[in-house]
Scaffold this active site. Structure first.
Site, PDB file in Angstrom:
ATOM      1  N   GLN A 111       0.673  -1.274  -0.021  1.00 12.69           N
ATOM      2  CA  GLN A 111       0.127   0.065  -0.047  1.00 12.69           C
ATOM      3  C   GLN A 111       0.851   1.414   0.003  1.00 12.69           C
ATOM      4  O   GLN A 111       0.327   2.130  -0.283  1.00 12.69           O
ATOM      5  CB  GLN A 111      -0.695  -0.092   1.232  1.00 12.69           C
ATOM      6  CG  GLN A 111      -1.997  -1.247   1.427  1.00 12.69           C
ATOM      7  CD  GLN A 111      -2.444  -1.180   2.794  1.00 12.69           C
ATOM      8  OE1 GLN A 111      -3.595  -0.621   3.093  1.00 12.69           O
ATOM      9  NE2 GLN A 111      -1.879  -1.642   3.653  1.00 12.69           N
TER      10      GLN A 111
ATOM     11  N   SER B  59      -2.461  -1.168   9.412  1.00 12.81           N
ATOM     12  CA  SER B  59      -3.302  -0.820  10.365  1.00 12.81           C
ATOM     13  C   SER B  59      -4.861  -1.352   9.709  1.00 12.81           C
ATOM     14  O   SER B  59      -5.595  -1.719  10.382  1.00 12.81           O
ATOM     15  CB  SER B  59      -3.673   0.618  10.416  1.00 12.81           C
ATOM     16  OG  SER B  59      -4.343   1.192   9.379  1.00 12.81           O
TER      17      SER B  59
ATOM     18  N   VAL C 208       3.590   3.995  -0.984  1.00 15.36           N
ATOM     19  CA  VAL C 208       3.813   4.849  -2.275  1.00 15.36           C
ATOM     20  C   VAL C 208       5.274   5.280  -2.386  1.00 15.36           C
ATOM     21  O   VAL C 208       5.684   5.910  -3.477  1.00 15.36           O
ATOM     22  CB  VAL C 208       2.782   5.984  -2.233  1.00 15.36           C
ATOM     23  CG1 VAL C 208       1.374   5.463  -2.362  1.00 15.36           C
ATOM     24  CG2 VAL C 208       3.064   7.032  -1.174  1.00 15.36           C
TER      25      VAL C 208
ATOM     26  N   HIS D  47      -1.461   1.293  -4.399  1.00 19.91           N
ATOM     27  CA  HIS D  47      -1.919   2.698  -4.338  1.00 19.91           C
ATOM     28  C   HIS D  47      -0.872   3.666  -4.916  1.00 19.91           C
ATOM     29  O   HIS D  47      -0.901   4.762  -4.841  1.00 19.91           O
ATOM     30  CB  HIS D  47      -1.611   3.070  -2.919  1.00 19.91           C
ATOM     31  CG  HIS D  47      -3.031   2.360  -2.146  1.00 19.91           C
ATOM     32  ND1 HIS D  47      -2.720   2.365  -0.538  1.00 19.91           N
ATOM     33  CD2 HIS D  47      -3.950   1.830  -2.288  1.00 19.91           C
ATOM     34  CE1 HIS D  47      -3.828   1.631  -0.195  1.00 19.91           C
ATOM     35  NE2 HIS D  47      -4.567   1.194  -1.278  1.00 19.91           N
TER      36      HIS D  47
END
Ligand code: BV8
Length: 245
Positions: A100, A188, A102, A118
């Site tokens: 996720q 998370s 970047v 992402h």
């Protein structure tokens, strides 16, 4: 720190999918997403800033936020957790890393089979037509403008309420369904559809491992929970699996 049962499973060359989040880059010095706002940015909510709406309302400010985050990512180096995942990929015949993040640190650490769901903060496209943009005319106005259509240049990342790349998420989906072991590291587990990947893996009978110093909504479903920083846990895991292989 690493349960023997997990080491024995990993020694059998299982199909492995790893999902990483901002926690994997924390030990490289990159603030995690939900505390990515320091100083001037502290009065903003990242979920508000990382949207088309925020860019439309205040393009120069949001461009600046990404410019500072990009510089931080470029100034930081991969940490032992990133390198351990690159090692794990070499040890296994069927491995996929879905990130996720970047920041591009997994690729800089040598990971090859990576899907950055992402996007990447150091890649650019234009706001109106998604034209890929790799250079622009520098003026005193920000954001820069797309050389093809004149609309704003923006980071090539997925903002909230934007669709992920269909081909990428389908590849991640399929691999999660077929894997034997799913490692969720440094996330998370609240941002969808990425957070659905471990759920799919579990539904199809995978062993779920979570590496995170804190609890997440996923923790209660994990077969193995390693509550340590990934920069410590991942190298230890690799060392244990390669020891007297
Ligand atoms: C979508 C790029 C369809 C940008 C990111 C209501 C309205 C609209 C949408 C929604 C809604 N409800 C739900 C949604 C969907 C939404 C979503 O999931 N929202 C959540 C927050 C409720 N998702 C989307 O919008 C996605 N698109 O659904 O499209 C659609 C279309 C129209 C309308 C509706 C739906 C797009 C999601 C992608 C958003 N872009 N990033 C940017 O970076 O600026 S997501 C962003 O969060 C980052 O990429 C980050 O990676 C990601 C997840 O965060 P984490 O990586 O987990 O980081 P975080 O800081 O949260 O946690 C760090 C963890 O690390 C912690 O657990 C910590 O304990 C741990 N840690 C710390 N140190 C360490 C460590 N672990 C290990 N070692 C350490 N040393």
């Amino acid at each position: 720190m690493i349960p023997k049962q997990l080491i024995d499973i990993l020694k059998k060359d299982p199909k492995v999918v790893v999902l990483t989040g901002a926690g994997v880059s924390a030990e490289s010095g990159i603030p995690t997403f939900r505390d990515a706002l320091t100083g001037y940015w502290s009065k903003f909510d990242p979920q508000e800033l990382a949207t088309r709406r925020a860019y439309s309302a205040n393009p120069a400010m949001v461009w600046q936020w990404y410019a500072e985050r990009r510089q931080t990512a470029l100034d930081c180096d991969p940490n032992p957790g990133h390198f351990a995942l690159a090692e794990l990929e070499k040890m296994l015949s069927n491995f996929l890393l879905v990130t996720q993040n970047v920041d591009g640190l997994h690729q800089r650490a040598g990971s090859k089979n990576v899907i950055d769901v992402h996007g990447n903060i150091d890649r650019f496209k234009c706001f109106d037509h998604n034209h890929p943009v790799d250079s622009w005319e520098e003026t005193d106005k920000l954001p820069p403008l797309c050389p093809k259509c004149g609309s704003w240049v923006r980071p090539d990342i997925v903002w909230f309420e934007e669709m992920l790349n269909t081909e990428q998420i389908e590849k991640a989906w399929d691999a999660s369904k077929q894997c034997h072991v799913f490692l969720s590291v440094g996330t998370s587990s609240v941002v969808y559809p990425a957070a659905a990947l471990p759920e799919i893996a579990l539904e199809d009978g995978a062993i779920l491992v979570e590496i995170n110093p804190n609890e997440t909504p996923l923790t209660r479903y994990a077969n193995f929970v390693i509550s340590k920083p990934s920069g410590e846990a991942l190298p230890t895991l690799i060392e244990a699996v390669t020891r007297n292989t």
